[in-house]
Every structure is written in C-alpha cells, then in structure tokens.
Design an enzyme around this catalytic site. Sequence first.
Site, mmCIF file in Angstrom:
data_model
loop_
_atom_site.group_PDB
_atom_site.id
_atom_site.type_symbol
_atom_site.label_atom_id
_atom_site.label_comp_id
_atom_site.label_asym_id
_atom_site.label_seq_id
_atom_site.Cartn_x
_atom_site.Cartn_y
_atom_site.Cartn_z
ATOM 1 N N ARG A 53 61.204 16.440 1.672
ATOM 2 C CA ARG A 53 61.234 15.012 2.000
ATOM 3 C C ARG A 53 62.707 14.822 2.487
ATOM 4 O O ARG A 53 63.552 15.838 2.665
ATOM 5 C CB ARG A 53 61.071 14.212 0.697
ATOM 6 C CG ARG A 53 61.497 14.567 -0.663
ATOM 7 C CD ARG A 53 63.169 14.718 -0.639
ATOM 8 N NE ARG A 53 63.892 13.527 -0.313
ATOM 9 C CZ ARG A 53 65.097 13.511 0.038
ATOM 10 N NH1 ARG A 53 65.845 14.409 0.177
ATOM 11 N NH2 ARG A 53 65.651 12.244 0.338
ATOM 12 N N GLY A 54 62.938 13.472 3.204
ATOM 13 C CA GLY A 54 63.843 13.400 4.181
ATOM 14 C C GLY A 54 63.687 13.493 5.492
ATOM 15 O O GLY A 54 63.030 14.490 5.755
ATOM 16 N N ALA A 55 63.773 12.543 6.353
ATOM 17 C CA ALA A 55 63.219 12.373 7.482
ATOM 18 C C ALA A 55 63.393 13.771 8.329
ATOM 19 O O ALA A 55 62.523 14.587 8.787
ATOM 20 C CB ALA A 55 63.580 11.208 8.352
ATOM 21 N N ARG A 96 52.852 11.113 5.873
ATOM 22 C CA ARG A 96 53.636 9.929 5.727
ATOM 23 C C ARG A 96 53.981 9.320 6.920
ATOM 24 O O ARG A 96 54.223 9.756 7.895
ATOM 25 C CB ARG A 96 55.197 10.592 5.176
ATOM 26 C CG ARG A 96 54.944 11.299 3.706
ATOM 27 C CD ARG A 96 56.375 11.643 2.926
ATOM 28 N NE ARG A 96 56.705 10.041 2.421
ATOM 29 C CZ ARG A 96 58.032 10.296 1.845
ATOM 30 N NH1 ARG A 96 58.839 11.366 2.084
ATOM 31 N NH2 ARG A 96 58.557 9.055 1.431
ATOM 32 N N GLN A 206 66.175 10.008 -6.197
ATOM 33 C CA GLN A 206 66.554 11.260 -5.293
ATOM 34 C C GLN A 206 68.252 11.066 -5.071
ATOM 35 O O GLN A 206 68.701 12.306 -5.078
ATOM 36 C CB GLN A 206 66.269 10.767 -3.640
ATOM 37 C CG GLN A 206 64.933 11.296 -3.423
ATOM 38 C CD GLN A 206 63.989 9.819 -3.618
ATOM 39 O OE1 GLN A 206 64.389 8.987 -4.367
ATOM 40 N NE2 GLN A 206 62.902 9.690 -2.787
ATOM 41 N N ASP A 247 64.927 6.535 8.203
ATOM 42 C CA ASP A 247 63.644 7.090 8.461
ATOM 43 C C ASP A 247 63.248 6.787 9.722
ATOM 44 O O ASP A 247 62.419 7.326 10.409
ATOM 45 C CB ASP A 247 62.630 6.675 7.226
ATOM 46 C CG ASP A 247 63.032 7.551 6.131
ATOM 47 O OD1 ASP A 247 63.842 6.898 5.240
ATOM 48 O OD2 ASP A 247 62.618 8.601 5.944
ATOM 49 N N ASN A 257 64.948 2.674 5.662
ATOM 50 C CA ASN A 257 65.507 3.671 4.886
ATOM 51 C C ASN A 257 64.798 3.408 3.574
ATOM 52 O O ASN A 257 64.362 2.381 3.345
ATOM 53 C CB ASN A 257 66.892 3.805 5.122
ATOM 54 C CG ASN A 257 67.549 4.973 4.491
ATOM 55 O OD1 ASN A 257 67.209 6.274 4.492
ATOM 56 N ND2 ASN A 257 68.734 4.988 3.417
ATOM 57 N N LYS A 258 65.459 4.245 2.716
ATOM 58 C CA LYS A 258 64.674 4.164 1.453
ATOM 59 C C LYS A 258 64.949 2.965 0.752
ATOM 60 O O LYS A 258 65.891 2.393 1.052
ATOM 61 C CB LYS A 258 65.584 5.219 0.364
ATOM 62 C CG LYS A 258 65.286 5.455 -1.096
ATOM 63 C CD LYS A 258 63.789 5.692 -1.257
ATOM 64 C CE LYS A 258 63.243 6.861 -0.721
ATOM 65 N NZ LYS A 258 61.662 6.916 -0.683
HETATM 66 O O1 MRU Z 1 61.117 9.296 0.430
HETATM 67 P P1 MRU Z 1 62.234 10.000 0.917
HETATM 68 O O2 MRU Z 1 62.980 11.015 0.055
HETATM 69 O O3 MRU Z 1 61.653 11.127 1.840
HETATM 70 O O4 MRU Z 1 63.143 9.175 1.581
HETATM 71 C C1 MRU Z 1 64.346 9.747 2.270
HETATM 72 C C2 MRU Z 1 65.324 8.571 2.888
HETATM 73 O O5 MRU Z 1 65.108 7.552 2.780
HETATM 74 C C3 MRU Z 1 66.232 9.268 3.587
HETATM 75 O O6 MRU Z 1 67.496 8.465 3.478
HETATM 76 C C4 MRU Z 1 66.074 9.432 4.870
HETATM 77 O O7 MRU Z 1 64.923 10.195 5.132
HETATM 78 C C5 MRU Z 1 67.159 10.137 5.840
HETATM 79 S S1 MRU Z 1 67.395 11.959 5.309
HETATM 80 C C6 MRU Z 1 68.402 12.247 6.427
#
Ligand code: MRU
Length: 381
Positions: A53-55, A96, A206, A247, A257-258
């Site tokens: 996970r994470g963009a 996603r 996270q 994201d 973002n999250k």
């Molecule tokens: O749901 P996730 O854990 O994939 O969400 C991740 C985030 O919101 C991060 O802040 C974002 O993807 C940037 S990662 C460099």
Amino acid sequence: MITDVMKYDTVALDDENNAVVIIDQTLLPGRTELISLTTAKEIWDAIYLLKVRGAPAIGVAAAMGIYILSKQLDTEDFEVFYKKFCEYKEYLDSSRPTAVNLSWALKRMEATALRAGREEQKSVAEVKEILHMEAVRIRDEDIQVCRKIGENALLLVKPGDGILTHCNAGKLAAVRYGTATAPIYLGQERGYGFRVFADETRPLLQGARLTAFELFASGVDVTLICDNMSASVMAGGLVQAVFVGCDRVAANGDTANKIGTSVVAAVAKYYDVPVYICAPTSTIDMATPTGAEIVIEQRPSHEVTDMWYRERMAPEGVKVYNPAFDVTGHDLISGIVTEYGIARAPYTESLKEIMERKQRGGQSAESGAVPQGAEPAAGSR
Ligand code: MRU
C-alpha cells in the site's frame, strides 16, 4: 521471517520465479515476512488488502505485476498479446481507485507495449523484455524521485525541528526513502536531529504499525500520538512543520491523502504550522481539475469496528462510515514538494509549471526560470 525491514525493498521483482516480492505490511510490526505474488488474483488481493500500500508502492507493484503476467502469455501474435495485456491492466486497475499512481503505472506500461509492438513492430518476446526494463525503470525512478523530494523538503525545515506526519508515506509506501519521510531520513544522515510525531492513523493504524516502526528501526527520534492529539502537540509548540504524502493531487492543488489529513491541516492552519504535501509528479493528476472530482475509496465497516481489536468495539448493526481518504483543500496547503521543485499557491499555475519542467527534463529548474510560484529544485539554484 526477516529481522531488518530496512534492508529489503518494499516491492521487488523475482524474474526467475515469475513473481513480485513484497513485504506483507498487514503483518507489521509483529512479523516481517516477504511474500511472492505470481497470479493476477494474488496481485489484486495484495493491493486491495493493503499487503502492499501507499501510492508509489502500489504503482511499482502494478508495473511489475503486469510485466510478470504478460511475460507468461503464450503467443507470438502482438494483437492477441495486447488484448490479454489490457484485460490484466483493467483488472489490476480496479483494485483501488484513489491513488493515481496505480493507473499511471499501468498506462505507462501499456504505452510501452504499444510503442514496441505496434509502432516499432517488435516481436512479442522483445516486447516482454522492453516491459521488463520499463517496470525496473519505474522502480528505480521511484528511489531517485523520493530522494529528490527529500532534498527539496529539507530546505523547508531546520535542524532540531518537530515534524508531524500522518499515515505512512515512508519507505514502506514507496521503494526506499518514502516521500514524507525522505527529508526525515536525509536529515538523519546529516545529523539534523528532527523530532517526529507520527499520528497512529485510525482505522488501519499505518502510522503506528508502519511509520513509527520504520522510523524507530532507523534510529529516528519518533513519538507516536493518537489522531486526536495533533492539536495538543501543535499548541505546545512541538511541531514546526507537517509533512504528509498524497494519493492524488488535483490540478488546483486539492490533495487526497489518508483520511484525517484534512483534520491535521485544519488544526495546523489554526496553530500557524505549515503543511507540506510531498508528491512525486506521478501523483499529480492534471486531468482532475479539483478535489471534488477525486473518487474516494470506501472500505469495509469491520476495519472500524473489529480490525486490530481483540473483540468487536462497536454495537452489532451500527452504521459505519469508512472513507479511506479525504481531500485537503489547497488553501490549507503551504507547499507541494515534488522532485522538480516546490509548488506554491496559486497551484493551478505552479503545478502546470512543474509538469512542464518535467516534460523538458528539468531544464527550467536548472536555468533558474521559475515563474508563477514554483520554486526550483534543491541543487538547481
Ligand atoms: O490506504 P493506504 O495505506 O494505501 O494510504 C496511504 C496514504 O494515504 C499515503 O499517505 C499516500 O499513499 C502517500 S504514500 C507515499
């Protein structure tokens, strides 16, 4: 089980065994295990279930995944190959919706296949090898891009500063440095002595499970706080800057973002703490005009009521709202830090300039021609 998570890339290619190898992030921080993904379903599930996970990490996993899947297609006919490639692409892209890096990486792989197979009339075997190189390039670029973001973001803080971050935009969300953590890791290398506050980030934790884990393992001074404590640390003068990842950044600077990022940003504005979005240009979506058009992923209710608890912590049958992301309005953002420099308001102009600079291969950053609020990249002044 491995012991030092920092020694392993978050996403890696095992070409010999036709696999994408990831650190299974759902097991962290208790267990650090590498898992191999070989089928389309395994890759889709790993992305949907947040094993990866994470963009940026999702983008790299998708690029490597589609290479591994297309490599195994048994045909010499490019059009047959391409039809199946597109089926895989659509399938992986559906895992996603919010992080634009997923569709960005898959589109880039598709364009690579089309250029080689249709325009240049390469054989399917050659197309596969070109896809291999492109997937590796996307991985390598991520490492370099994150380092550059770190260099640029480092210009915004000074030694000893307190930095608050939300969710995990760290090494575990990319390949190595992360985005929001890149200045923290670079500062660590240079003895800046940052004090980092990591929001735990409900409901999937996270911040606690991943950010606190990786920063602590790297020897960074990190303090874990609950999501409702950011005002307390800011009121106490403990935070000089907020660095978060993203994201999807819309053309006007609105940033998904999250979930909870917009709360942090609103609190930060109240306490006059600058909020910086650390954004690889692969996360900037100029085709999306504002945050209102960003599709926000809705996740299952058990993530809020049950997950990570020993027993259910809400009444059976209660309604649950679980959006995975929120949009922080551009007016709450002090700067968007990219590998091509820092965009400042008005973002419609500065992001355009950053993307043009990327098209030109960073020339204007080097020449110092930086109109409309986009600051040059570190090392280019
Ligand atoms: O749901 P996730 O854990 O994939 O969400 C991740 C985030 O919101 C991060 O802040 C974002 O993807 C940037 S990662 C460099």
